[in-house]
Design an enzyme around this catalytic site. Structure first.
Site, PDB file in Angstrom:
ATOM      1  N   TYR A   9       0.784  -1.253  -0.027  1.00  0.00           N
ATOM      2  CA  TYR A   9      -0.085   0.133  -0.169  1.00  0.00           C
ATOM      3  C   TYR A   9       0.969   1.338  -0.094  1.00  0.00           C
ATOM      4  CZ  TYR A   9       1.284  -0.441   4.791  1.00  0.00           C
ATOM      5  OH  TYR A   9       1.875  -0.420   5.994  1.00  0.00           O
ATOM      6  N   GLY A  10       2.020   1.146   0.069  1.00  0.00           N
ATOM      7  CA  GLY A  10       3.049   2.291   0.262  1.00  0.00           C
ATOM      8  C   GLY A  10       4.184   1.925  -0.767  1.00  0.00           C
ATOM      9  N   SER A  11       5.563   1.907  -0.223  1.00  0.00           N
ATOM     10  CA  SER A  11       6.673   1.603  -0.809  1.00  0.00           C
ATOM     11  C   SER A  11       6.726   0.225  -1.539  1.00  0.00           C
ATOM     12  CB  SER A  11       7.949   1.953  -0.178  1.00  0.00           C
ATOM     13  OG  SER A  11       8.113   0.999   0.947  1.00  0.00           O
ATOM     14  N   GLU A  84       9.882  -4.605   7.274  1.00  0.00           N
ATOM     15  CA  GLU A  84       8.888  -4.135   7.832  1.00  0.00           C
ATOM     16  C   GLU A  84       8.839  -4.075   9.337  1.00  0.00           C
ATOM     17  OE1 GLU A  84       6.696  -2.232   5.915  1.00  0.00           O
ATOM     18  OE2 GLU A  84       7.602  -2.855   4.171  1.00  0.00           O
TER      19      GLU A  84
END
Length: 170
Positions: A9-11, A84
């Site tokens: 959803y991001g990088s 993460e």
């Protein structure tokens, strides 16, 4: 044995960093993309934290789902956990996502832990731009992360007026 799906959803949308067999736009219900995590490692430091995306509860999020072959699953999970879970501000979950073609799949996703000290909650456009503009971490400038994420989100045909306002102030 089933293949692994990973929800980005991001990088992870623009820099997954792992081998995958298929990628598809997908929606995750129950969480939304938010610039709500103080980054002490990748995009900031403990003295000058940056802001990075988290999946925060409520709403839904359109992102990218990646299918990983079973043979690559252990290596990909090890890579993702190393990327993460550095400070444990995210929790690893397996959630139902719906691919753009309508297929439902179970995917690994990393959601923000609201009880963690790095959780920033909801921040104003002005504050977010100020923090992002001055932060730099092991993975580079926070500005580059936010701009690249917005570029990819827009390339997926999505709008995020709040994020667009933050980038406009950078």
């Amino acid at each position: 044995m089933n293949d692994l799906w990973v929800f980005g959803y991001g990088s992870l949308i623009w820099r997954p960093g792992f081998v995958f067999e298929e990628r598809a736009k997908a929606r995750l219900a129950g969480y939304h993309r938010s610039l709500c995590v103080r980054s002490h490692v990748h995009r900031g430091t403990p003295e000058r934290p940056g802001l990075v995306f988290g999946l925060d509860r409520g709403g839904s999020c359109v992102g990218m789902a990646f299918r990983v072959r079973h043979d690559d699953q252990a290596a990909v999970l090890a890579y993702l956990r190393g990327r993460e879970l550095v400070t444990n501000v995210y929790r690893e979950v397996t959630a139902s996502v719906r691919l753009i073609d309508g297929r439902p799949v179970r995917a690994v996703a990393f959601v923000v832990d609201r009880g963690h000290s790095q959780y920033a909650g909801t921040v104003s456009v002005e504050h977010a731009a100020e923090v992002v503009a001055r932060a730099h971490g092991q993975s580079g400038a926070n500005v580059d992360y936010v701009r690249s994420s917005l570029t990819e989100i827009q390339a997926m045909g999505l709008r995020d007026p709040w994020l667009e306002a933050v980038v406009a102030r950078l």
